[in-house]
Design an enzyme around this catalytic site. Structure first.
Site, PDB file in Angstrom:
ATOM      1  N   GLN A  23       0.835  -1.202   0.000  1.00 27.77           N
ATOM      2  CA  GLN A  23       0.000   0.000   0.000  1.00 27.77           C
ATOM      3  C   GLN A  23       0.871   1.254   0.000  1.00 27.77           C
ATOM      4  O   GLN A  23       0.370   2.350  -0.154  1.00 27.77           O
ATOM      5  CB  GLN A  23      -0.910   0.016   1.236  1.00 27.77           C
ATOM      6  CG  GLN A  23      -1.871  -1.145   1.281  1.00 27.77           C
ATOM      7  CD  GLN A  23      -2.655  -1.166   2.568  1.00 27.77           C
ATOM      8  OE1 GLN A  23      -3.796  -0.724   2.588  1.00 27.77           O
ATOM      9  NE2 GLN A  23      -2.060  -1.661   3.638  1.00 27.77           N
ATOM     10  N   ASP A  26       5.926   5.054  -1.787  1.00 27.47           N
ATOM     11  CA  ASP A  26       7.238   5.698  -1.744  1.00 27.47           C
ATOM     12  C   ASP A  26       8.305   5.090  -2.643  1.00 27.47           C
ATOM     13  O   ASP A  26       9.405   5.625  -2.759  1.00 27.47           O
ATOM     14  CB  ASP A  26       7.756   5.725  -0.308  1.00 27.47           C
ATOM     15  CG  ASP A  26       7.743   4.361   0.366  1.00 27.47           C
ATOM     16  OD1 ASP A  26       7.749   3.330  -0.341  1.00 27.47           O
ATOM     17  OD2 ASP A  26       7.715   4.329   1.614  1.00 27.47           O
ATOM     18  N   HIS A  41      -1.648   1.478  -4.149  1.00 27.63           N
ATOM     19  CA  HIS A  41      -2.041   2.886  -4.059  1.00 27.63           C
ATOM     20  C   HIS A  41      -1.196   3.793  -4.940  1.00 27.63           C
ATOM     21  O   HIS A  41      -1.222   5.005  -4.782  1.00 27.63           O
ATOM     22  CB  HIS A  41      -1.993   3.351  -2.600  1.00 27.63           C
ATOM     23  CG  HIS A  41      -3.002   2.664  -1.744  1.00 27.63           C
ATOM     24  ND1 HIS A  41      -2.931   2.654  -0.377  1.00 27.63           N
ATOM     25  CD2 HIS A  41      -4.108   1.947  -2.060  1.00 27.63           C
ATOM     26  CE1 HIS A  41      -3.951   1.959   0.105  1.00 27.63           C
ATOM     27  NE2 HIS A  41      -4.678   1.527  -0.892  1.00 27.63           N
ATOM     28  N   CYS A  52      -3.721  16.331 -20.225  1.00 27.91           N
ATOM     29  CA  CYS A  52      -3.294  15.631 -21.442  1.00 27.91           C
ATOM     30  C   CYS A  52      -2.653  14.270 -21.173  1.00 27.91           C
ATOM     31  O   CYS A  52      -2.385  13.515 -22.108  1.00 27.91           O
ATOM     32  CB  CYS A  52      -2.332  16.501 -22.253  1.00 27.91           C
ATOM     33  SG  CYS A  52      -0.664  16.651 -21.563  1.00 27.91           S
ATOM     34  N   CYS A  74       1.884  21.253 -16.386  1.00 27.63           N
ATOM     35  CA  CYS A  74       2.389  20.574 -17.571  1.00 27.63           C
ATOM     36  C   CYS A  74       3.074  21.556 -18.509  1.00 27.63           C
ATOM     37  O   CYS A  74       2.538  22.635 -18.787  1.00 27.63           O
ATOM     38  CB  CYS A  74       1.220  19.892 -18.275  1.00 27.63           C
ATOM     39  SG  CYS A  74       1.654  18.983 -19.771  1.00 27.63           S
ATOM     40  N   CYS A  77       0.687  21.439 -21.995  1.00 30.38           N
ATOM     41  CA  CYS A  77      -0.658  22.009 -22.112  1.00 30.38           C
ATOM     42  C   CYS A  77      -1.033  22.941 -20.960  1.00 30.38           C
ATOM     43  O   CYS A  77      -2.098  23.542 -20.984  1.00 30.38           O
ATOM     44  CB  CYS A  77      -1.692  20.899 -22.241  1.00 30.38           C
ATOM     45  SG  CYS A  77      -2.000  20.011 -20.692  1.00 30.38           S
ATOM     46  N   SER A 116      -1.838  -2.842   9.777  1.00 30.90           N
ATOM     47  CA  SER A 116      -2.888  -3.077  10.766  1.00 30.90           C
ATOM     48  C   SER A 116      -4.092  -3.787  10.157  1.00 30.90           C
ATOM     49  O   SER A 116      -5.003  -4.186  10.864  1.00 30.90           O
ATOM     50  CB  SER A 116      -3.339  -1.740  11.355  1.00 30.90           C
ATOM     51  OG  SER A 116      -3.907  -0.936  10.318  1.00 30.90           O
TER      52      SER A 116
END
Length: 163
Positions: A23, A26, A41, A52, A74, A77, A116
């Site tokens: 999960q 990093d 995640h 875009c 960006c 765009c 947990s």
């Protein structure tokens, strides 16, 4: 990467570990050397334009911190760049989820560590496990009764360092 990340990467390189389902966002598993990592995640190391879809790496984001509004934009765009992470009420990437379920379902042994088991749907992935040995390593009690074959209530880094 800490000791746990390094030991898991070593286990994979020795053919003793087939996948890591995490999960965490990093990228530390990959930094330690793990190759087959399912990031449920997402990752802050990957970023994209919400307008875009152009990809941006973490170096671009770091260099963009000096912008007046603090939000990277960006270069193609002008759209807002977002980390490739799952925010609250967003769905998980279906391919990553399917791959994680397959890895868990095919495992002979499942080691659940450093969680947990409070975050769903990740906590429910355990239901796909059909292997022979379930191991739980967590420094505190978890929210579900897993009927694990082995329960270790110590920090995962300290525990894995002893393997």
């Amino acid at each position: 990467p800490n000791t746990a990340h390094n030991v898991l990467a070593k286990m994979e390189s020795l053919g003793k570990l087939s996948a890591v389902v995490t999960q965490n966002i990093d990228g530390l598993h990959q930094a330690a050397g793990s190759k087959n990592v399912f990031e449920l995640h997402g990752s802050v190391l990957r970023n994209y334009c919400m307008k875009c879809g152009a990809p941006y790496n973490i170096d671009f984001i770091e260099q963009s911190k000096s912008e007046a509004d603090g939000v990277p934009h960006c270069t193609k765009c002008g759209g807002v760049i977002k980390p490739d992470v799952v925010l609250y009420e967003e769905g998980l990437d279906q391919q990553t989820l399917d791959d994680a379920v397959q890895a868990i379902a095919q495992a002979d042994m499942l080691i659940i560590g450093g969680t947990s088991l409070n975050v769903w749907p990740a906590a429910g992935l355990i239901n796909y496990y059909r292997g022979r040995k379930l191991v739980l390593i967590n420094k505190s009690a978890v929210s579900r009764d897993l009927s694990a074959d082995l329960v270790i209530t110590d920090p995962i880094g300290e525990t894995l360092a002893q393997l």
